[in-house]
Design an enzyme around this catalytic site. Sequence first.
Site, PDB file in Angstrom:
ATOM      1  N   ASP A 115       0.782  -1.237   0.000  1.00  0.00           N
ATOM      2  CA  ASP A 115       0.000   0.000   0.000  1.00  0.00           C
ATOM      3  C   ASP A 115       0.813   1.287   0.000  1.00  0.00           C
ATOM      4  O   ASP A 115       0.250   2.365   0.220  1.00  0.00           O
ATOM      5  CB  ASP A 115      -0.950   0.007   1.202  1.00  0.00           C
ATOM      6  CG  ASP A 115      -2.065  -1.007   1.058  1.00  0.00           C
ATOM      7  OD1 ASP A 115      -2.669  -1.049  -0.024  1.00  0.00           O
ATOM      8  OD2 ASP A 115      -2.318  -1.749   2.014  1.00  0.00           O
ATOM      9  N   ASP A 174      -6.768  -4.022  -5.904  1.00  0.00           N
ATOM     10  CA  ASP A 174      -6.384  -2.717  -5.355  1.00  0.00           C
ATOM     11  C   ASP A 174      -4.929  -2.353  -5.694  1.00  0.00           C
ATOM     12  O   ASP A 174      -4.573  -1.171  -5.795  1.00  0.00           O
ATOM     13  CB  ASP A 174      -6.516  -2.710  -3.828  1.00  0.00           C
ATOM     14  CG  ASP A 174      -7.745  -3.398  -3.283  1.00  0.00           C
ATOM     15  OD1 ASP A 174      -8.167  -4.419  -3.864  1.00  0.00           O
ATOM     16  OD2 ASP A 174      -8.274  -2.956  -2.252  1.00  0.00           O
TER      17      ASP A 174
END
Length: 395
Positions: A115, A174
């Site tokens: 992330d 994602d």
Amino acid sequence: MILHKISLSMAIVFCFTINAQNNKQMSALIKNEFQFAEKQYKYLMKAIPNDKMPQSYNASEKKVVTKDISWWCSGFYPGSLWMIYEQTKNKDIRKEAERALSIIESNKTFTRDHDLGFMMFCSFGNAYRITKKPEYKETILTSAESLSTRFYPGMQAILSWDKMADFKGPVIIDNMMNLEMLIWAAQNGGSKKLEDISVAHANTTMKNHFRPDYSSYHVIDYNKNTGEVLSKKTFQGYADSSAWARGQGWALYGYTMMYRFTKDEKYLNQAKNIAKFILSNPTLPEDKIPYWDFNDPKIPNVPRDASAAAIIASALLELGQYTKGSENKNYVETAEKMLISLSGEKYQPKLGENGGFLLMHSTGALPLHSEIDVPLIYADYYFLEALKRYKDWYL
């Protein structure tokens, strides 16, 4: 023939008038939204501990929910502040943006999950774009190198999460979003390998994540050493075979972004096909704010996801930059409807409410009984980004 020329001329004038009126309305909406954001975030910033970042708001406890800086969304708060500052020039907003950057800067060497793009490019990327401070760029380059350590040559992809009970080599849709930091870094002073990793990951994802209708699985589990697909699952969607709404937004945004950097037509075509799945889906409501999963059999009696709408709107506005005619019209008009809906009273609180967040009715992880029908910081971020994109590109 003369009558035809007159009627054609009148039609052109009529269309021009309609477009001018629409531009005026959207210009006013965008101006009002950034003014609202400026005021609303002054409420939000007062509720945050010095070492935390905002996540959501607990209405029953009347308390802003915060997380440690290693949480995947820690970059969205400073990124939102920078976009608000860019439009309003409010010095207090900039001061808070700079403070938030200083809190999360140590994440530049974080390597425990995928992330870092969310954490460091949404934050320091916006800061560098606006200020051009070289230290911000260096932070981005260091962050990109850290993220690149999670690339496994055997599976030609970046590992999303470390080994879990249910997954050996999980890669989630994602992860397409974090490629932006890598490829930007490669084209702005970083190593060429960063772009190679981005392209490899995008190609692997295109090969394995998508169904024939261009909807996306959430999680593909790989053998990290060989690239063998072990299973196709979900972690946050309704079912393994369903189209989790925010995941479709990540896919659309990710391939549109990859086309921006590479100009490879296969990425543009992929983005168009994903957009077609979303926009022609029979469960997409009239106000264009998706239900949390396109395949939840209890629709319409299920939560919406304003965050998915904000992501999709921002992606559609960029996709509109690369298309013409009816395609362009469809993308831009749908994004416009989404922004109008999100800025209306159904999805936006009154000033001082909602803990200071801009949007209501997002859904984080319904199967995990987490973040259901609440404000979420990344919904705010992509909403602001979509407003900025509309202003920059279509007004």
